[in-house]
Motif scaffolding. Sequence first.
Motif, short mmCIF file in Angstrom:
data_model
loop_
_atom_site.label_atom_id
_atom_site.label_comp_id
_atom_site.label_asym_id
_atom_site.label_seq_id
_atom_site.Cartn_x
_atom_site.Cartn_y
_atom_site.Cartn_z
N GLN A 427 30.90 46.63 57.95
CA GLN A 427 29.19 46.97 57.86
C GLN A 427 28.75 45.78 56.55
O GLN A 427 29.67 45.78 55.73
N THR A 428 27.13 45.79 56.84
CA THR A 428 27.06 45.33 55.26
C THR A 428 26.27 46.46 54.68
O THR A 428 25.10 46.63 54.90
N PHE A 429 25.92 45.37 53.36
CA PHE A 429 25.26 46.13 52.29
C PHE A 429 24.49 45.52 51.43
O PHE A 429 25.23 44.21 50.79
N GLU A 437 19.99 39.44 43.94
CA GLU A 437 20.43 40.16 45.09
C GLU A 437 21.96 40.20 45.53
O GLU A 437 22.78 38.95 45.52
N GLU A 438 22.92 41.02 45.29
CA GLU A 438 24.30 41.15 46.01
C GLU A 438 24.55 41.43 47.97
O GLU A 438 24.31 42.17 47.82
N PHE A 439 25.46 40.68 47.89
CA PHE A 439 24.99 40.98 49.48
C PHE A 439 26.92 42.02 49.46
O PHE A 439 27.69 41.15 48.91
N MET A 440 26.99 42.75 50.09
CA MET A 440 28.28 43.11 49.83
C MET A 440 29.25 43.83 51.82
O MET A 440 28.34 44.51 52.77
N VAL A 441 29.64 43.58 51.81
CA VAL A 441 31.20 44.11 53.40
C VAL A 441 31.73 45.16 52.96
O VAL A 441 33.01 45.43 51.91
N GLY A 442 31.82 45.88 53.64
CA GLY A 442 32.51 47.45 53.65
C GLY A 442 32.94 47.19 54.71
O GLY A 442 32.86 46.90 55.80
N VAL A 443 34.71 47.51 54.32
CA VAL A 443 35.42 47.91 55.49
C VAL A 443 36.42 49.32 55.95
O VAL A 443 36.38 49.80 54.87
N VAL A 444 37.10 49.34 56.95
CA VAL A 444 38.22 51.11 56.34
C VAL A 444 39.11 50.28 56.10
O VAL A 444 39.98 51.66 55.61
N GLY A 445 39.83 49.67 56.80
CA GLY A 445 41.29 48.76 55.83
C GLY A 445 41.12 47.68 55.76
O GLY A 445 40.44 46.59 56.36
N VAL A 446 41.54 47.02 54.79
CA VAL A 446 41.45 46.00 54.03
C VAL A 446 41.98 44.83 54.98
O VAL A 446 40.99 43.41 54.48
N LEU A 447 42.66 45.25 56.04
CA LEU A 447 43.17 43.84 56.06
C LEU A 447 42.28 43.25 57.03
O LEU A 447 42.05 42.20 57.13
N GLN A 448 41.14 43.85 57.40
CA GLN A 448 39.63 43.43 58.07
C GLN A 448 38.83 42.83 57.36
O GLN A 448 37.87 41.73 57.23
#
Length: 536
Positions: A427-429, A437-448
């Motif tokens: 998911q992106t934020f 401007e910072e672009f962030m990525v969120g994941v459920v498990g770190v392997l992603q």
Amino acid sequence: MPATQETLHREVERRRTFAIISHPDAGKTTLTEKLLLYGGAIRSAGSVKARKSDKHATSDWMDIEKQRGISVTSSAMQFEFDGYHINILDTPGHQDFSEDTYRVLVAADAAVMLIDAAKGVEAQTIKLFKVCRMRNIPIFTFVNKMDRAAKDPFALMDEIESVLGIRSCPINWPIGVDGDFQGVYHRDTNLVELYTGGDHGKRMVEKADIPLDDPALHDALNEGYIERLHEELDLLEAGESFDLEQVRAGQLTPMFFGSAVTNFGVEPFLERFLRYTPPPLPRRSDIGEIGPEENYFSGFIFKIQANMNPAHRDRLAFMRIVSGAFEKGMEVWHSGTGKPVALKQPQQFMADEREAVEEAYAGDIIGLFDPGIYQLGDTLSDGPKLHYEDIPVFAPEFFNRVRPRDSMKRKQFQKGINQLAEEGAIQTFTRTETGREEFMVGVVGVLQFEVLEHRLRTEYQAELVMEPMNFHHVRWVTKTPKPVEELKLTSTSGRAKDSRGRDVLLFENEWSIRLAMENNPGLELAETAARKAEEE
Ligand code: G4P
């Protein structure tokens, strides 16, 4: 020609759609392969493994899978057995992909939980089981590797009950355990099936079943085994009895013992499994529950996967058919665009090849060529314009600041990120409160993150720079008493926008979430975001 109601009924009744869940190494690939072998979809065992290694040779993004001994991708395969038409959904074994597993299970009507007899219930078994539980689907247990050192079967039953919280009912029972496997007793037919070791499972095992009360059993098996079997059967009689209703409600798991690698117990399992699992189940929609025998075609997209074949750069959308029959060349209404779409190049997957779909029915999984129009959870229908229940999004727990190493590659970077976000892997934020401007990525498990890095490099030629952030919780702002910038938050909390421009708050821990609620009366937060625009 459209399918008659009679044909539809017949085809639906013989369909079974299920997923196999297991901890890596329990034998999921082996069992899948043996099921395909019995189904005649492959002629000799080894094809699936071979396919696995071929893939490694041609597509090196599978390297991650190879290195980690995990299955990152999941696909659907189908075969025929004993008049049944079976769809097997493959699920990734690693817990970091449990969101992917959840989506796959949304398309399944039952799950087979595979357990290594020597290891019992393992970490990933627990996580994946919980995901199954969320859907209340029937769960069947196959205790594998009985030919080797194994835990006591009663201890395994206890473990399943105490760790997973589900009662079990053995359908067969092992004779001689812990490296001394002699065979199984089928409790429903009163037959003893002896284990001979087979020819390493290359072919199907010949059946040589002996009734429990047949004197011939005493010639085939030492007295000690027979006595112990009788004692254990008495103990089992005092336990759970088989109750199909409870099985179908996901409250009781039928338990089978076997050895996939030698084929032992695979066919008896398959026969009973097919009998006890339900035909395609209805699904909930905004116009009520839709059953498989409705007289129109409908289904939903539960998985999107790009670049499965790097040579073709294709993007496939996997669809579970919920009702009716699919016919080639069909044009149907698509919930995502609100327009009719032609279902292009629909495919089904065999053990080692793809095949064009001529016809398919409720319960089936088909892969559609996706020119980039489909999204997870989209409904397709040639009847009413309905929407199937949204597939929930899990809240990410790990966040990285991400940018392309080479700013000239920004376009590829964006394309790759968007693709992975659409597949549901990330998911992106964006965050601007720090002044840039910072672009962030969120994941459920770190392997992603590894998958992201790897796929961006190999499929989009973009190297990434990733910096971990200290946030572990994200909350969507559903109601706020004042502009989000003015909310009183701890210094370690953050504000950002999700990919649809919705406000989110980021927190380091539960405590700072509570504090945000206390310090900002009237603030309302949601743990997950709706995937679809109309639900915003
Ligand atoms: P997975 O997909 O769940 O990760 O497991 P997979 O089928 O790849 O099986 C893991 C290992 O367990 C394989 O051995 C496989 O041969 C072995 N195995 C599977 N079922 C049984 C069984 O019933 N009995 C015994 N004894 N072993 C079993 P490997 O050495 O890792 O691979 P390979 O050399 O066989 O290819």
